[in-house]
Design a protein around this motif. Structure first.
Motif, short mmCIF file in Angstrom:
data_model
loop_
_atom_site.label_atom_id
_atom_site.label_comp_id
_atom_site.label_asym_id
_atom_site.label_seq_id
_atom_site.Cartn_x
_atom_site.Cartn_y
_atom_site.Cartn_z
N GLN A 199 0.82 -1.20 0.00
CA GLN A 199 0.00 0.00 0.00
C GLN A 199 0.86 1.26 0.00
O GLN A 199 0.51 2.28 -0.60
CB GLN A 199 -0.89 -0.05 1.27
N GLN A 200 2.02 1.16 0.67
CA GLN A 200 2.85 2.34 0.84
C GLN A 200 3.83 2.52 -0.32
O GLN A 200 4.44 1.56 -0.78
CB GLN A 200 3.64 2.20 2.15
N VAL A 201 3.96 3.76 -0.78
CA VAL A 201 4.96 4.09 -1.80
C VAL A 201 6.29 4.34 -1.09
O VAL A 201 6.37 5.19 -0.20
CB VAL A 201 4.52 5.35 -2.58
N ALA A 202 7.32 3.60 -1.48
CA ALA A 202 8.63 3.73 -0.81
C ALA A 202 9.42 4.90 -1.36
O ALA A 202 9.27 5.29 -2.52
CB ALA A 202 9.42 2.43 -1.00
N ILE A 203 10.26 5.47 -0.49
CA ILE A 203 11.17 6.54 -0.90
C ILE A 203 12.60 6.05 -0.75
O ILE A 203 13.02 5.64 0.32
CB ILE A 203 10.95 7.82 -0.05
N LEU A 204 13.35 6.09 -1.86
CA LEU A 204 14.76 5.70 -1.88
C LEU A 204 15.53 6.93 -2.33
O LEU A 204 15.31 7.42 -3.44
CB LEU A 204 15.01 4.55 -2.86
N ALA A 205 16.43 7.42 -1.50
CA ALA A 205 17.13 8.65 -1.87
C ALA A 205 18.56 8.62 -1.39
O ALA A 205 18.91 7.88 -0.46
CB ALA A 205 16.41 9.86 -1.29
N GLY A 206 19.38 9.40 -2.06
CA GLY A 206 20.78 9.47 -1.68
C GLY A 206 21.60 10.06 -2.80
O GLY A 206 21.07 10.41 -3.85
N PRO A 207 22.92 10.14 -2.58
CA PRO A 207 23.78 10.77 -3.59
C PRO A 207 24.07 9.80 -4.74
O PRO A 207 23.98 8.59 -4.57
CB PRO A 207 25.06 11.04 -2.81
N GLN A 213 29.07 14.01 4.07
CA GLN A 213 28.04 14.06 3.03
C GLN A 213 26.97 12.99 3.26
O GLN A 213 25.78 13.28 3.28
CB GLN A 213 28.72 13.84 1.66
N ILE A 214 27.39 11.76 3.46
CA ILE A 214 26.41 10.67 3.52
C ILE A 214 25.58 10.74 4.81
O ILE A 214 24.39 10.41 4.80
CB ILE A 214 27.10 9.29 3.31
N PHE A 215 26.20 11.21 5.89
CA PHE A 215 25.43 11.36 7.13
C PHE A 215 24.39 12.48 7.00
O PHE A 215 23.23 12.33 7.43
CB PHE A 215 26.36 11.61 8.32
N ALA A 216 24.78 13.58 6.39
CA ALA A 216 23.83 14.69 6.21
C ALA A 216 22.65 14.23 5.37
O ALA A 216 21.49 14.57 5.65
CB ALA A 216 24.54 15.87 5.55
N VAL A 274 15.39 8.88 -5.92
CA VAL A 274 15.94 10.15 -6.40
C VAL A 274 17.35 10.39 -5.87
O VAL A 274 17.71 9.93 -4.79
CB VAL A 274 15.07 11.37 -6.01
N GLU A 275 18.11 11.14 -6.66
CA GLU A 275 19.45 11.53 -6.25
C GLU A 275 19.37 12.87 -5.53
O GLU A 275 18.82 13.84 -6.07
CB GLU A 275 20.37 11.62 -7.46
N ILE A 276 19.97 12.92 -4.32
CA ILE A 276 19.97 14.17 -3.55
C ILE A 276 21.37 14.41 -3.01
O ILE A 276 22.16 13.46 -2.87
CB ILE A 276 18.94 14.13 -2.40
N HIS A 277 21.68 15.66 -2.68
CA HIS A 277 23.04 16.02 -2.27
C HIS A 277 22.95 17.38 -1.58
O HIS A 277 22.26 18.26 -2.07
CB HIS A 277 23.93 16.11 -3.52
N PRO A 278 23.64 17.55 -0.46
CA PRO A 278 23.55 18.84 0.24
C PRO A 278 24.06 19.97 -0.64
O PRO A 278 23.61 21.10 -0.54
CB PRO A 278 24.48 18.66 1.45
N ASN A 279 25.01 19.65 -1.51
CA ASN A 279 25.55 20.68 -2.40
C ASN A 279 25.44 20.15 -3.82
O ASN A 279 26.46 19.87 -4.48
CB ASN A 279 27.00 20.98 -2.01
#
Lengths: 338, 338, 338, 338
Positions: free
Chosen positions: D94-102, D110-113, D298-303
């Motif tokens: 039922q739930q849509v999963a979220i997978l994110a990271g650099p 970076q990875i902890f943030a 999705v790809e995400i990154h603090p900078n």
């Protein structure tokens, strides 16, 4: 056509499909296996929209057995079509035809210089655009009828036939005196009203493959012309759109032997549009002849770099002369003449 | 534009390129680095054929800086275009428009039943084909003007606007009384004469993306209409041709946000042609609204399975009603209304 | 690289881009025109991810000037690479090489019969698969090492070189005694670890173009091998995936002259995979030679119709013999030998 | 399978085809119509190379009736597969999963943030690359195992699961302690040996669609893993290669409902690779959820602008947080949760 029923399709579902087929004028042979029923449809299915059956309850999938075209199919004329022009020139026979000229007719001097060169090299057709379909409304759109007059004069002077693009029905009538072969451009390959109108003529039509047209769609487009009674259709492979960006289009040379297998119509190759790059025109022209093309159509210009359109893919006149020499050798290697 | 010279290009070659640019009305800024010279062209280059420079001696490559379209670009109307119809209906605003109807108008009962359903569901536009471009000459070609009369009557009865495809210039005049929005089909997206003629009108045009058209080509086709002074153009994503055969076309939903970025024109989505399969229409319609589509155009039919054309992708009326309910929720989730 | 700033980009934005370029080790030349600023980057940009600059505020777009590969580029060896094998056979020179054999090695009799035929026809390479990458886990997966032993014996007997596909790093070592030229299949063209491992060898590698690889990606894949010090790389055009379904793939013959322009590496053509249909193999092999291919690789089998894999595209031995005769004429027509 | 004989096929030809079918273990039902004979094959044909029959004399064409995959087909598990992780997180329910990271793990900070941000937003999976398949040998290739250690620590700290790409068999063993879900990248979708090895594991695999893979090929690749007994496969749509260049790839969202129809496996969407452009990620993520995706990666990154790879398609952390909020509304609109 063949309708494959899903495993577990009910008798009611099967009967409903049979009814729908019969209603569409198709005879039905039923085969029931251990787990699946197959319905083979017999009769004229070329005009039938098969997707209609695909969505009936219990249907797994539907396959067309025959080709959706008839007059364009090889079976209609197993010996192949040779398009003969009033001056005796033939396309589709032993000889590989040469069709050359500028992308756009620009002025009298230009088209005469080119015609002289085409004749000297042994070519048969002078091609040139007077009505230009351009992606941008701000690009040069062609000289129109005055351009066609110049082309006719130049062709006359040097004993050549003329080929030029027609963009809409209203242009056909005024173009008639100037044109020996009407060209339908890639963008108009599925302009069905135009195709029908050309089918009413008794003048050859050179039909270019659309930029994203399948071989089947090209043959169906030819069918529009043939079904009007105009059997003098010459097909043209001019590159298809793919993911590759190094070339303007991807020239699909395998379409040449494939179409010779599927259809009786002659097919010529246009390596200028097929590649979009001058340095690729000669190798791809040679390859097209080796693959069995019935003619080669190229863009040439005395000052190719300053051509009003398609400059990057246009050959200089001396490059064209050299190319024709090379093609003569390749034609001979595959037992044809030029 | 930017011309990058090859390493080792001579001063003569560089000068020749500069001359050619100046001749084309382009101002030139030259940067000479350690190994390479770069010529930046300034001025109106939208109408310039860049390939002309690409083939000059010493040139490595040429890049266009700006977009080749102007009126269709976002910069021309940063706030976005809202196409407003005489009855006050708007496309491109806060509300997501619903355009629905049969692939082909078949008879009076059919089109009235559909119009009733579209109105009941809250739709604004009745779509239906009277002139059908069909791949095969043997397929049903549409009812023509009598069909349009039926559609106009049905639309009138239920307070809807009409959208229908025009296939050639000669049809425009007789169609005028029956049509609120002219549709240009995918096969005619680059029928430039037709586009020009529609640019002379002051009636909205729904322009479908060609089956192998890039986003840039779609915007250039719109430019043809806009440059005639007709600014009421609605674009339509309806699937592009790819290697995937599981679906009839591949619906390119990313074109929706991309076009919103590049252009001010509204864009609607057609998941019927986009997918070619009934069971995919609803999820892709929902997805299109979530991606920002300004409208959804779908094929519906009271007896979808027996539709005279496009049966496999046509929704039944109750499926359509359910879909509109779902779209209302999705529209709300992206802060729009239906 | 060239960074084009948007009209109206601020000095701060321009400075930020310049800083980012300098940080990446790139020298910057700035040109400020009437409306736009252009930053030309000088220095080693092959390893730089240009998209990084594309998303900086105020940037319109970014263009790469040079090619992203170096060792594979024509400039690295303008005279072209000729790959020479221990027995003196060369690929990339005057002679067009013939590489032929079964899709899968099936048994001793089969491979010996084929080797005899290849030698008799004047071929130089025996190709055959022992490890087969198959789309379905239920299809025949090859004989493995025992198959390679058979192939080596047959090649030895008839004075041929062996070419066979390697699918992963662990296979390289055990394969070494049996293989004169490692083939990297289309599916592994971007298996970068495998490419690196092959770069450590001093044995020629035949690198097939991926089914959806651009020419640039193919040359970048070659760069992986070359950068390990193994310069003996032979490229192979084997058809790309397009929307056309009449053929299994669309053979992109224009890649042959294009790669000869961009790179110094030899390129052979594989019309068996390129077309997927037996009757198209001969015309496309002829066309490939006419387009300048440095070799032709074909699948042959004494009982082609019963081949354990790829039956539809495999030639019978007599068809192969006839083809080689035809190719001799075409090679001569383009001033090469066979 | 169904074999359609040509009109005029002889009894001998028909018998030869029947013999070949029987030899391949297939039962045959023959239907002879007025003009054509049809042979319906019954039995296990998934492993049979149909092209073998296509080239027999007298055969017009051959159709596969069933799908070539079995374990991946919807029929194998009509209720659908829910992949459950040790911590109770489910993908496919039922739930849509979220997978994110650099794109690439760069350093501890970076990875902890990023992990902190993923958890705060309500995500379940931390994705990050330690082994990077890069088109150019000169591009950043990833930190390897030390990177994986950092990711594991960060995931542990914030209660997340880890997903990362495995590029070859030899990496599996050392990666095991750090990885909750192995990702197979698009370039390795047909690295069949790797797929087999992953089939031996009892850990979930996220299988990305190849850049030019059909839906059928994707399901056949999954079949390799399933046939080893590992049923925890999550598919991923990440854009396919088409002629359109405005976006890096063309995201085929219709694959989501199509795969839900054909297969029981869950499918997530990756709009970062699917579009290649930061500003398109959010609309396409929303669209994917509306189309029925079981998760969003999705790809995400603090900078993001300085990301070591894929900078142009990476979201900043605040953009990601905003996106997750939007997705919550869309999920609700299609009766799911986030």
């Amino acid at each position: 056509m063949i309708v494959v029923m899903q495993e577990g399709a009910t008798e009611e579902q099967i009967d409903a499909v049979i009814d729908a087929m019969v209603e569409a004028g198709i005879g039905v042979h039923r085969t029931t296996g251990a787990s699946q029923t197959i319905l083979a449809g017999v009769g004229p299915t070329a005009a039938v929209d098969l997707s209609k059956f695909e969505v009936l309850p219990g249907v797994l999938n539907v396959h067309r057995i025959g080709s959706p075209y008839k007059l364009a199919g090889r079976g209609f004329r197993p010996q192949g079509t040779v398009v003969e022009f009033p001056n005796g020139v033939k396309v589709g026979g032993q000889q590989v035809a040469i069709l050359a000229g500028p992308c756009s007719i620009e002025n009298r001097e230009q088209i005469f210089a080119i015609a002289r060169c085409v004749q000297a090299a042994g070519g048969q057709f002078l091609r040139g655009g007077a009505y230009k379909p351009r992606s941008s409304p701000y690009a040069f759109q062609g000289l129109g009828l005055p351009g066609l007059e110049m082309m006719r004069d130049a062709a006359q002077e040097y004993g050549l036939l003329t080929v030029t693009e027609v963009m809409e029905i209203a242009q056909i009538e005024p173009m008639l005196p100037y044109v020996d072969c009407f060209q339908v451009g890639a963008r108009n390959m599925q302009n069905f009203n135009l195709l029908r109108a050309l089918g009413e003529l008794r003048k050859p039509v050179l039909l270019k493959r659309g930029i994203a047209a399948t071989i089947e769609e090209l043959l169906l487009a030819a069918e529009y012309i043939l079904s009007g009674g105009n059997y003098d259709v010459i097909l043209c492979e001019r590159g298809i759109r793919t993911y590759e960006t190094a070339t303007r289009n991807t020239m699909d040379l395998s379409a040449i032997p494939m179409i010779h297998k599927l259809s009786h119509l002659p097919i010529v190759a246009d390596p200028s549009h097929g590649t979009g790059r001058r340095e690729l025109v000669a190798p791809m022209a040679r390859a097209a002849v080796a693959a069995g093309a019935d003619g080669i159509m190229v863009e040439i210009h005395p000052n190719a770099g300053k051509s009003a359109s398609d400059a990057a893919q246009t050959l200089y006149l001396d490059q064209f002369e050299k190319l024709v020499c090379e093609l003569r050798f390749v034609a001979k290697a595959v037992s044809r003449t030029l």
